[in-house]
Design an enzyme around this catalytic site. Structure first.
Site, PDB file in Angstrom:
ATOM      1  N   SER A 105       0.836  -1.208   0.000  1.00 33.25           N
ATOM      2  CA  SER A 105       0.000   0.000   0.000  1.00 33.25           C
ATOM      3  C   SER A 105       0.872   1.259   0.000  1.00 33.25           C
ATOM      4  CB  SER A 105      -0.876   0.035   1.258  1.00 33.25           C
ATOM      5  OG  SER A 105      -1.449  -1.215   1.495  1.00 33.25           O
ATOM      6  N   ASP A 128       1.563  -8.657   9.125  1.00 30.84           N
ATOM      7  CA  ASP A 128       2.931  -9.128   8.858  1.00 30.84           C
ATOM      8  C   ASP A 128       4.029  -8.291   9.516  1.00 30.84           C
ATOM      9  OD1 ASP A 128       1.887 -11.115   7.343  1.00 30.84           O
ATOM     10  OD2 ASP A 128       2.404 -10.244   5.405  1.00 30.84           O
ATOM     11  N   ARG A 172       3.963 -14.540   4.212  1.00 29.04           N
ATOM     12  CA  ARG A 172       4.430 -14.996   2.905  1.00 29.04           C
ATOM     13  C   ARG A 172       5.925 -14.726   2.748  1.00 29.04           C
ATOM     14  NH1 ARG A 172       0.083 -13.305  -1.013  1.00 29.04           N
ATOM     15  NH2 ARG A 172       0.588 -11.337  -0.032  1.00 29.04           N
ATOM     16  N   HIS A 250      -6.643 -17.615   7.682  1.00 29.10           N
ATOM     17  CA  HIS A 250      -7.218 -16.283   7.878  1.00 29.10           C
ATOM     18  C   HIS A 250      -7.814 -16.059   9.257  1.00 29.10           C
ATOM     19  CE1 HIS A 250      -6.614 -16.273   3.557  1.00 29.10           C
ATOM     20  NE2 HIS A 250      -6.661 -14.956   3.633  1.00 29.10           N
TER      21      HIS A 250
HETATM   22  O1  F6P Z   1      -0.246  -9.365   4.046  1.00 31.53           O
HETATM   23  C1  F6P Z   1      -0.869 -10.037   5.065  1.00 31.53           C
HETATM   24  C2  F6P Z   1      -1.127 -11.467   4.698  1.00 31.53           C
HETATM   25  O2  F6P Z   1      -1.980 -11.975   5.690  1.00 31.53           O
HETATM   26  C3  F6P Z   1       0.074 -12.381   4.491  1.00 31.53           C
HETATM   27  O3  F6P Z   1       0.650 -12.844   5.684  1.00 31.53           O
HETATM   28  C4  F6P Z   1      -0.519 -13.478   3.662  1.00 31.53           C
HETATM   29  O4  F6P Z   1       0.454 -14.153   2.931  1.00 31.53           O
HETATM   30  C5  F6P Z   1      -1.447 -12.717   2.762  1.00 31.53           C
HETATM   31  O5  F6P Z   1      -1.831 -11.565   3.467  1.00 31.53           O
HETATM   32  C6  F6P Z   1      -2.660 -13.479   2.316  1.00 31.53           C
HETATM   33  O6  F6P Z   1      -3.394 -12.681   1.469  1.00 31.53           O
HETATM   34  P1  F6P Z   1      -4.821 -13.029   0.880  1.00 31.53           P
HETATM   35  O7  F6P Z   1      -5.803 -12.923   1.999  1.00 31.53           O
HETATM   36  O8  F6P Z   1      -5.036 -12.022  -0.173  1.00 31.53           O
HETATM   37  O9  F6P Z   1      -4.707 -14.425   0.374  1.00 31.53           O
END
Ligand code: F6P
Length: 319
Positions: A105, A128, A172, A250
């Site tokens: 962002s 993160d 990630r 999540h």
């Molecule tokens: O950027 C935060 C995060 O939770 C990362 O740790 C994870 O890899 C990513 O977002 C997952 O993103 P999405 O919800 O778009 O799959």
């Protein structure tokens, strides 16, 4: 400055709502008209925005997620879409923006803000904790505590049923959550993208521990370093001990923000509005060595070092 806009972009983080509340209420107190842009950069491109009044942010302080919605918008790196977003700002006479989000962002805010000379101030919010020069982002404390609750629960089963668990947490590109929960959860090992795993040693530790009478292990893995399923399979093959994978996913991103995440968000909302009013731009406000400070976007978007070896050695020396 009379009109400003606030948006949330990237992955949601618990504490984004309190940050919005702070920007809106403090902005109004300072005589500003505050527009909320829906769905991050996408909303700016599509002219999806509305003026937010004092009461529009009532009741959101304890809610995870973001009332403005959020998302990733890769096309915003293209000039054509930035142009549309800039036209929206011109149409509503918006002179400054507050961008609540993480590393991606801020990269977008830096590019857009410097190309079109739009003052942008960032509020770091991402589970993160990936903003360079800043101690903790909004949401990271909540995510760590959520993951830790889950690990504590799994520990009960691991101990009672004498099993090995491999628990995959988010991250990630970063082992921040994995290291924090592995230390706080008293976990036996941790696998992160920053350090190459030594499979021989990990499995030998388990085999030797088992010979001494140890019967349960919790190994945390950051998603960027491998999948819990594959790692559990590998450990079972090499040790012949039952190993179960758990992916927290999540679950870590949602939920009520902790007091720490809320307080930080509310303080940073005020600082971001003040920064705009003082004519500042192209920077993020954030906690740095325990104090609210400013970090230029250019610095904030660099890869954050997390002293992985120090954390790893401490975790291993305490098991
Ligand atoms: O950027 C935060 C995060 O939770 C990362 O740790 C994870 O890899 C990513 O977002 C997952 O993103 P999405 O919800 O778009 O799959």
């Amino acid at each position: 400055m009379k009109n400003i806009a606030v948006l949330t972009t990237g992955g949601d983080a618990p504490g984004m709502n309190p940050a919005i509340r702070s920007v809106v209420r403090f902005g109004i107190l300072k005589g500003l008209k505050v527009y909320g842009v829906m769905r991050g950069w996408q909303g700016l491109i599509n002219e999806e925005l509305k003026e937010l009044g004092h009461h529009s942010v009532s009741g959101i302080i304890s809610q995870g997620g973001t009332m403005l919605k959020t998302g990733r918008c890769p096309e915003f790196s293209k000039r054509e879409y930035q142009e549309r977003a800039f036209n929206t700002l011109k149409k509503y006479s918006i002179e400054g923006m507050i961008v609540i989000g993480g590393n991606g962002s801020f990269t977008a805010a830096h590019n857009f803000g410097t190309t079109y000379n739009v003052p942008c101030i960032g509020i770091p919010a991402s589970i993160d904790n990936d903003i360079n020069g800043i101690d903790l982002t909004i949401g990271s404390d909540t995510a760590i505590n959520t993951a830790l609750d889950a690990i504590d629960n799994i520990r009960d089963t691991a101990t009672s049923m004498e099993r090995i668990f491999v628990i995959e947490v988010m991250g990630r590109d970063s082992g921040f959550i994995a290291l924090s929960v592995a230390l706080a959860g008293g976990c036996e090992d941790v696998i992160i993208p920053e350090l190459k795993p030594n499979w021989e040693r990990i499995c030998e530790d388990i085999v030797q521990g088992n010979i001494r009478g140890k019967v349960s292990w919790i190994i945390v893995v950051a998603e960027g370093a491998g999948s819990a399923g594959q790692i559990a399979k590998k450990i079972t093959e090499k040790t012949s001990l039952e190993t179960r994978p758990v992916v927290l996913g999540h679950v870590q991103r949602g939920g009520r923000p902790t007091a720490f995440s809320r307080d930080l968000a509310l303080r940073l909302g005020e600082s971001a509005v003040l920064a705009l009013l003082e004519g500042k731009k192209d920077l993020a406000v954030g906690l740095c060595c325990g104090r609210i400070s400013e970090v230029k976007f250019e610095e904030a978007i660099k890869k954050k070092e997390i002293k992985a070896e120090y954390w790893y050695n401490l975790i291993k020396s305490l098991t």
